[in-house]
Design an enzyme around this catalytic site. Structure first.
Site, mmCIF file in Angstrom:
data_model
loop_
_atom_site.group_PDB
_atom_site.id
_atom_site.type_symbol
_atom_site.label_atom_id
_atom_site.label_comp_id
_atom_site.label_asym_id
_atom_site.label_seq_id
_atom_site.Cartn_x
_atom_site.Cartn_y
_atom_site.Cartn_z
ATOM 1 N N CYS A 83 0.832 -1.201 0.000
ATOM 2 C CA CYS A 83 0.000 0.000 0.000
ATOM 3 C C CYS A 83 0.874 1.261 0.000
ATOM 4 O O CYS A 83 1.491 1.568 -1.007
ATOM 5 C CB CYS A 83 -0.982 -0.036 1.166
ATOM 6 S SG CYS A 83 -2.372 1.109 0.994
ATOM 7 N N HIS A 183 -3.035 -5.572 1.299
ATOM 8 C CA HIS A 183 -2.458 -5.879 2.606
ATOM 9 C C HIS A 183 -2.554 -7.379 2.914
ATOM 10 O O HIS A 183 -3.472 -7.815 3.622
ATOM 11 C CB HIS A 183 -3.202 -5.121 3.711
ATOM 12 C CG HIS A 183 -3.067 -3.639 3.665
ATOM 13 N ND1 HIS A 183 -2.103 -2.958 4.370
ATOM 14 C CD2 HIS A 183 -3.780 -2.690 2.995
ATOM 15 C CE1 HIS A 183 -2.225 -1.662 4.149
ATOM 16 N NE2 HIS A 183 -3.236 -1.479 3.319
ATOM 17 N N GLU A 185 -0.854 -8.971 4.983
ATOM 18 C CA GLU A 185 -0.593 -9.182 6.409
ATOM 19 C C GLU A 185 -1.873 -9.208 7.230
ATOM 20 O O GLU A 185 -1.865 -9.638 8.396
ATOM 21 C CB GLU A 185 0.358 -8.099 6.938
ATOM 22 C CG GLU A 185 -0.242 -6.731 7.167
ATOM 23 C CD GLU A 185 -0.388 -5.890 5.906
ATOM 24 O OE1 GLU A 185 -0.820 -4.722 6.029
ATOM 25 O OE2 GLU A 185 -0.063 -6.387 4.797
#
Length: 204
Positions: A83, A183, A185
């Site tokens: 991002c 994202h 994660e």
């Protein structure tokens, strides 16, 4: 540096630092936060998390890590940006502040906040070249997209454009540099981080 499990830092100025540390550890890396130049010097590679790219740029300058990071990137250190981290790795930015600085390194032009505001965040399944198996679940939060890439950039993932038949580039790789608009994660699927760890191991 590390001769076994690679030591990978997460730039801990803002963003999903803890989540990246967890994902890297799940991918068999030794993960640690990095805020200063001396900490950057102790890692084999770095993750630049999401956040607000103009603020991140200012903090990187304030903490004295921008120039050392540029030097490490130029010397071939693997870096993965998500991002805002993608924006930080871009050579060119659209819709950025006039004084906004980047680390650079990937021959691409990135448009900030291209997918819309916070309340337009979304998730979607994305085929990711090089991972094999099922598509990854992409979480997009005020995300950029890649407007264009140079000849040396490999496009790893795209999503359909909402306003026409074209697609938007959301994951790229150039040499030891990796960037995604989304994202991984936040999903519990650590395959993109494992992909990056394999890149780091190949560079050691």
């Amino acid at each position: 540096m590390s001769t076994n499990n690679p030591v990978i830092g997460v730039l801990a100025l803002q963003g999903d630092v803890r989540e990246h540390l967890i994902a890297l550890a799940a991918a068999d890396a030794l993960a640690r936060p990095v805020r200063r130049a001396e900490e950057l010097a102790e890692v084999d590679a770095l993750v630049i998390p999401g956040g607000e790219s103009t603020t991140m740029s200012k903090l990187a300058l304030l903490f004295g890590v921008m120039d050392p990071l540029r030097e490490r990137v130029a010397a071939g250190m693997p870096v993965y940006g998500t991002c805002a981290g993608m924006i930080m790795l871009a050579d060119k930015i659209l819709d950025g502040r006039d004084d906004q600085e980047t680390v650079g390194g990937i021959d691409m032009t990135v448009r900030r906040n291209a997918f819309g505001r916070q309340n337009e965040s979304f998730e979607t399944s994305i085929p990711f070249r090089g991972l094999g198996g099922e598509a990854v679940n992409g979480v997009f939060i005020r995300a950029p997209w890649v407007e264009s890439v140079g000849e040396g950039v490999q496009v790893l993932a795209e999503v359909p454009a909402a306003d026409g038949p074209d697609s938007r580039i959301v994951a790229v790789r150039q040499g030891n540099l990796l960037a995604t608009s989304f994202h991984p994660e936040l999903t519990g699927d650590h395959r993109v981080h494992a992909y990056f760890v394999s890149m780091v191991e190949g560079a050691l």
